[in-house]
Write a protein that holds these residues in place. Structure first.
Motif, PDB file in Angstrom:
ATOM      1  N   LYS A  52       0.824  -1.197   0.000  1.00 14.02           N
ATOM      2  CA  LYS A  52       0.000   0.000   0.000  1.00 14.02           C
ATOM      3  C   LYS A  52       0.865   1.256   0.000  1.00 14.02           C
ATOM      4  N   TRP A  53       0.331   2.336  -0.538  1.00 14.60           N
ATOM      5  CA  TRP A  53       1.052   3.610  -0.619  1.00 14.60           C
ATOM      6  C   TRP A  53       1.225   4.251   0.753  1.00 14.60           C
ATOM      7  N   ASP A  54       2.183   5.186   0.834  1.00 20.01           N
ATOM      8  CA  ASP A  54       2.380   5.942   2.070  1.00 20.01           C
ATOM      9  C   ASP A  54       1.577   7.233   2.052  1.00 20.01           C
ATOM     10  N   ARG A  55       1.407   7.769   0.847  1.00 23.55           N
ATOM     11  CA  ARG A  55       0.747   9.063   0.750  1.00 23.55           C
ATOM     12  C   ARG A  55      -0.087   9.076  -0.531  1.00 23.55           C
ATOM     13  N   VAL A  56      -1.357   9.529  -0.441  1.00 25.00           N
ATOM     14  CA  VAL A  56      -2.228   9.455  -1.625  1.00 25.00           C
ATOM     15  C   VAL A  56      -1.771  10.445  -2.692  1.00 25.00           C
ATOM     16  N   SER A  57      -1.623  11.715  -2.307  1.00 25.52           N
ATOM     17  CA  SER A  57      -1.257  12.698  -3.328  1.00 25.52           C
ATOM     18  C   SER A  57      -0.254  13.685  -2.768  1.00 25.52           C
ATOM     19  N   ASN A  58       0.577  14.173  -3.654  1.00 24.98           N
ATOM     20  CA  ASN A  58       1.619  15.121  -3.255  1.00 24.98           C
ATOM     21  C   ASN A  58       1.926  15.981  -4.481  1.00 24.98           C
ATOM     22  N   ASN A  59       1.061  16.959  -4.701  1.00 25.88           N
ATOM     23  CA  ASN A  59       1.117  17.708  -5.954  1.00 25.88           C
ATOM     24  C   ASN A  59       1.383  19.187  -5.731  1.00 25.88           C
ATOM     25  N   ASP A  60       2.157  19.753  -6.630  1.00 25.66           N
ATOM     26  CA  ASP A  60       2.341  21.200  -6.652  1.00 25.66           C
ATOM     27  C   ASP A  60       2.523  21.609  -8.119  1.00 25.66           C
ATOM     28  N   LEU A  61       1.430  22.066  -8.694  1.00 21.38           N
ATOM     29  CA  LEU A  61       1.482  22.356 -10.127  1.00 21.38           C
ATOM     30  C   LEU A  61       2.404  23.530 -10.447  1.00 21.38           C
ATOM     31  N   THR A  62       2.624  24.417  -9.489  1.00 19.05           N
ATOM     32  CA  THR A  62       3.518  25.547  -9.792  1.00 19.05           C
ATOM     33  C   THR A  62       4.950  25.052 -10.009  1.00 19.05           C
ATOM     34  N   LYS A  63       5.259  23.877  -9.454  1.00 19.85           N
ATOM     35  CA  LYS A  63       6.602  23.310  -9.642  1.00 19.85           C
ATOM     36  C   LYS A  63       6.598  22.164 -10.648  1.00 19.85           C
ATOM     37  N   GLY A  64       5.420  21.829 -11.119  1.00 20.62           N
ATOM     38  CA  GLY A  64       5.341  20.683 -12.024  1.00 20.62           C
ATOM     39  C   GLY A  64       5.584  19.382 -11.279  1.00 20.62           C
ATOM     40  N   GLN A  65       5.224  19.362 -10.009  1.00 20.83           N
ATOM     41  CA  GLN A  65       5.399  18.131  -9.231  1.00 20.83           C
ATOM     42  C   GLN A  65       4.058  17.429  -9.082  1.00 20.83           C
ATOM     43  N   ILE A  66       3.978  16.218  -9.620  1.00 21.12           N
ATOM     44  CA  ILE A  66       2.725  15.470  -9.572  1.00 21.12           C
ATOM     45  C   ILE A  66       3.047  14.061  -9.090  1.00 21.12           C
ATOM     46  N   ARG A  67       2.548  13.722  -7.918  1.00 21.17           N
ATOM     47  CA  ARG A  67       2.841  12.386  -7.378  1.00 21.17           C
ATOM     48  C   ARG A  67       1.603  11.799  -6.743  1.00 21.17           C
ATOM     49  N   TRP A  68       1.327  10.584  -7.121  1.00 25.15           N
ATOM     50  CA  TRP A  68       0.160   9.889  -6.562  1.00 25.15           C
ATOM     51  C   TRP A  68       0.592   8.511  -6.043  1.00 25.15           C
ATOM     52  N   PHE A  69       0.078   8.193  -4.890  1.00 21.19           N
ATOM     53  CA  PHE A  69       0.284   6.860  -4.298  1.00 21.19           C
ATOM     54  C   PHE A  69       1.767   6.528  -4.106  1.00 21.19           C
ATOM     55  N   GLU A  70       2.514   7.513  -3.668  1.00 22.02           N
ATOM     56  CA  GLU A  70       3.953   7.305  -3.431  1.00 22.02           C
ATOM     57  C   GLU A  70       4.167   6.161  -2.456  1.00 22.02           C
ATOM     58  N   GLY A  71       5.139   5.361  -2.782  1.00 24.07           N
ATOM     59  CA  GLY A  71       5.469   4.234  -1.910  1.00 24.07           C
ATOM     60  C   GLY A  71       4.636   2.996  -2.216  1.00 24.07           C
ATOM     61  N   GLY A  72       3.546   3.162  -2.966  1.00 23.72           N
ATOM     62  CA  GLY A  72       2.717   2.006  -3.339  1.00 23.72           C
ATOM     63  C   GLY A  72       3.448   1.165  -4.374  1.00 23.72           C
ATOM     64  N   LYS A  73       3.288  -0.147  -4.282  1.00 27.18           N
ATOM     65  CA  LYS A  73       3.959  -1.053  -5.243  1.00 27.18           C
ATOM     66  C   LYS A  73       2.915  -1.861  -5.997  1.00 27.18           C
ATOM     67  N   LEU A  74       3.116  -1.963  -7.292  1.00 30.93           N
ATOM     68  CA  LEU A  74       2.169  -2.713  -8.125  1.00 30.93           C
ATOM     69  C   LEU A  74       2.850  -3.108  -9.422  1.00 30.93           C
ATOM     70  N   ASN A  75       2.166  -3.934 -10.185  1.00 29.08           N
ATOM     71  CA  ASN A  75       2.642  -4.236 -11.527  1.00 29.08           C
ATOM     72  C   ASN A  75       1.438  -4.217 -12.471  1.00 29.08           C
ATOM     73  N   VAL A  76       1.598  -3.533 -13.576  1.00 27.32           N
ATOM     74  CA  VAL A  76       0.469  -3.348 -14.487  1.00 27.32           C
ATOM     75  C   VAL A  76       0.059  -4.666 -15.143  1.00 27.32           C
ATOM     76  N   SER A  77       1.013  -5.458 -15.599  1.00 28.21           N
ATOM     77  CA  SER A  77       0.630  -6.717 -16.257  1.00 28.21           C
ATOM     78  C   SER A  77      -0.027  -7.666 -15.250  1.00 28.21           C
TER      79      SER A  77
END
Ligand code: WTA
Length: 645
Positions: A52-77
């Motif tokens: 499971k992720w550590d943090r849901v969202s961590n965004n700052d558009l003024t810096k172009g920083q967009i992060r979702w579900f940091e620390g979460g692990k998954l595999n698309v396939s």
């Protein structure tokens, strides 16, 4: 304003739909008021996480920083295959319909899983590791889907290049992302005609020693040139590979794919998407926008070379264990009844296509549609460009027999997933409107100075906050990412589209407000076409604009100034057309080339495209102010030349 025609949700549709209007309203409100709770609930529901992720969202558009579900692990396939095996292993993941009618294949989830694992092992064996970029240049065959999923399995980043692009365009993209592996096929087929994919790859990588592996699918069986150090056959190497391959644990913010798209300036941009947020929103929009019910057959007619193919042929449907139809052909081969025949043959329930296809089939009359029953159809979708109300009505009345809901879905390569769309059981339809925003999407209309416009109005369409499937950057050029999308209206994402919002809060996309063309639903930068034209020795300068085109939506109108002493002629016209085809690909072929002794420029040398657009559309009485031009007589010449063409 007179009320537009409306198509309310029929009560029986609402009753069987996944979401009603009340549910949409409640969820939409929660998604904006309490986004982290909303997205964390959705992420639990739609995705299987290894951690499971550590943090849901961590965004700052003024810096172009967009992060979702940091620390979460998954595999698309894993999410698209493994987790379905127990319950849906024998369900068709892919139904393939080839270019020739009757040439079909069915591939179950179990079979697809095995094939993906084998290819993943082949790639590993060739040294492809997590984070490496792999270029995919393929026809619409199941192996294209296998290639994408095999990359995700080992954490490689795919960069798909549409099979209609030229060797030159392919080379640019291979180089920009430093792809050292290319997956292709001997040839593609479109309306009976071969597309020389392997040959194009040869030309593209000629002298590019960094490419160490080319995997080729034997599809049409033609002869190809072969370099044993670099080339391997897909079929033979897969036969020897192990059918098991553990999925790589990826961080939610690890890159998933790069996809090149055109902008208003310069070279195409490598739009970078990451793993967790992208998959979540692709999966969730697929389920809700198409109101997907377990066991249904779904068909999106796009190519995997475009973002629509990524999100709505592969990742959205497969993460939901749906059956996704993959079509190699074109809407008019062998005849214009092809779509409806495929729909009947495979009992397609949900059909998603582009307005340009609808318009061209509409021109062929109703008979070819009526010849087929289409009774399996339930939901119809459109994407890629604004749909004119006449085409919408035809789609609704003739194709859908006034029984199917239509979802007009607005989104972009950059947004990763559908952003504005109706939901079949929740939102009343107005032909030509994309209707209302999806969960978590906060559209804003602003004027040219960035002032927020309220109520019913026209404006530049922005999105006021980050969403999970938002692009993270332009590969290798974060500054360009900032400048293109995030600094025009500080702190917001600028879409490049104009839109109108009506009294009911419905959005009507009016088209691009920048120098990007939308030709048959394909995005193209005017600058790219201009750069191709000026490569010709006889050309001094070129300016390209769009003009309304009945079938394509927009056509490509080129103004060309020749170097002194060269006279325009038919031969030159053809050479320039061929040059654009060669540099970019057939999709960029000019519709009109007008010889222009001079181009309208301001005193500072800036080309006034507004005037060129007016001349191209023949709106000569609304040219506007031409007094700022360095030489106003240029415009008269353009008008005379246009008349003489
Ligand atoms: C246009 C395709 C009106 C728009 C998914 C956007 C649309 C560009 C619609 C993105 C729609 C896409 N109505 N216009 N339903 N969908 N567009 O990146 O101008 O190939 O900015 O993504 O297509 O094109 P792209």
């Amino acid at each position: 304003m007179a009320a537009e025609k409306q198509y309310p949700v029929p009560p029986e549709t609402a009753e069987h739909a996944l979401l009603t209007r009340e549910e949409y309203d409640r969820m939409y409100r929660q998604s904006l008021d309490d986004p982290d709770t909303f997205w964390s609930e959705q992420a639990e529901q739609f995705i299987t996480w290894f951690r499971k992720w550590d943090r849901v969202s961590n965004n700052d558009l003024t810096k172009g920083q967009i992060r979702w579900f940091e620390g979460g692990k998954l595999n698309v396939s894993y999410n698209c295959l493994d987790r379905h095996l127990e319950t849906h292993g024998d369900r068709n993941a892919i139904i393939w319909e080839g270019d020739e009618p009757g040439n079909t294949r069915h591939i179950t989830y179990r079979e697809l899983h095995e094939e993906v694992c084998r290819l993943a092992n082949v790639l590993k064996d060739r040294g492809v590791a997590k984070g490496d970029r792999v270029s995919i240049y393929m026809p619409m065959i199941p192996e294209a889907v296998v290639a994408m999923l095999a990359c995700t399995r080992i954490g490689a980043v795919h960069s798909i290049v549409f099979g209609g692009f030229s060797p030159h365009a392919l080379r640019d993209r291979i180089e920009d992302a430093d792809c050292r592996t290319v997956i292709t096929a001997d040839q593609g087929l479109r309306s009976g005609k071969p597309v020389p994919l392997k040959e194009n790859v040869e030309k593209a990588i000629d002298g590019l020693d960094s490419v160490h592996t080319v995997v080729t699918v034997r599809h049409t069986g033609n002869e190809v040139t072969w370099n044993p150090d670099r080339d391997i056959w897909y079929q033979e190497s897969l036969a020897e590979a192990s059918p098991t391959c553990e999925p790589e644990e990826m961080d939610a913010e690890d890159p998933l794919f790069i996809l090149y798209t055109s902008g208003s300036t310069g070279k195409p941009k490598g739009v970078l998407h990451t793993t967790g947020g992208y998959l979540l929103q692709a999966s969730m929009t697929f389920k809700y926008v198409f109101d997907y019910h377990d066991g249904e057959v779904y068909w999106c007619t796009a190519d995997v070379g475009w973002v629509t193919g990524h999100s709505y042929i592969v990742y959205g449907p497969l993460s939901n264990a749906a059956t996704s139809l993959v079509f190699e052909g074109v809407p008019t081969y062998p005849d214009a009844g092809r779509f409806w025949q495929v729909i009947d043959d495979h009992k397609v329930n949900i059909f998603y296509t582009a307005p340009t296809a609808i318009r061209s089939l509409m021109g062929q009359g109703e008979e070819l549609v009526k010849k087929y029953s289409r009774k399996s159809l339930r939901i119809l979708g459109t994407v890629g460009e604004p749909i004119n109300p006449e085409a919408w009505e035809w789609y609704y009345r003739v194709v859908g027999d006034e029984r199917c809901r239509i979802v007009d879905t607005w989104w972009q390569t950059e947004t990763g997933a559908i952003m504005i769309s109706a939901l079949p059981g929740a939102i009343d339809l107005k032909p030509g409107s994309a209707t209302l925003p999806f969960f978590g999407v906060e559209p804003e209309l602003v004027d040219n100075e960035g002032n927020i416009l309220d109520g019913a109005t026209d404006g530049n369409l922005c999105i006021a906050r980050a969403w999970p499937s938002m692009m993270r950057t332009i590969y290798g050029d974060h500054e360009r990412f900032m400048n293109t999308y995030l600094t025009t209206y500080a702190g917001k994402y600028f879409t490049g589209d104009g839109a109108r919002r009506d009294e009911d809060g419905y959005y009507w996309i009016t088209g691009r407000v920048d120098d990007v063309l939308n030709v048959s639903g394909h995005r193209m930068g005017t600058a790219e076409i201009e750069s191709a034209l000026v490569l010709h020795d006889a050309v001094a300068e070129a300016a390209v604009v769009g003009y309304p085109h009945d079938l394509k939506g927009q056509g490509i109108y080129c103004y060309v100034t020749l170097v002194k002493g060269v006279e325009p002629n038919e031969g030159l016209h053809k050479e320039l057309t061929d040059l654009v085809r060669k540099e970019i690909g057939p999709i960029a072929k000019p519709d009109v080339i007008q010889w222009a002794p001079g181009l309208p420029k301001t005193r500072s040398g800036k080309i006034m495209r507004r005037i060129l657009r007016k001349v191209a559309t023949n709106e000569l009485d609304s040219l506007g102010d031409t007094s700022t031009l360095a030489d106003p007589t240029v415009v008269d010449e353009l008008i005379t030349n246009r008349a003489n063409q």
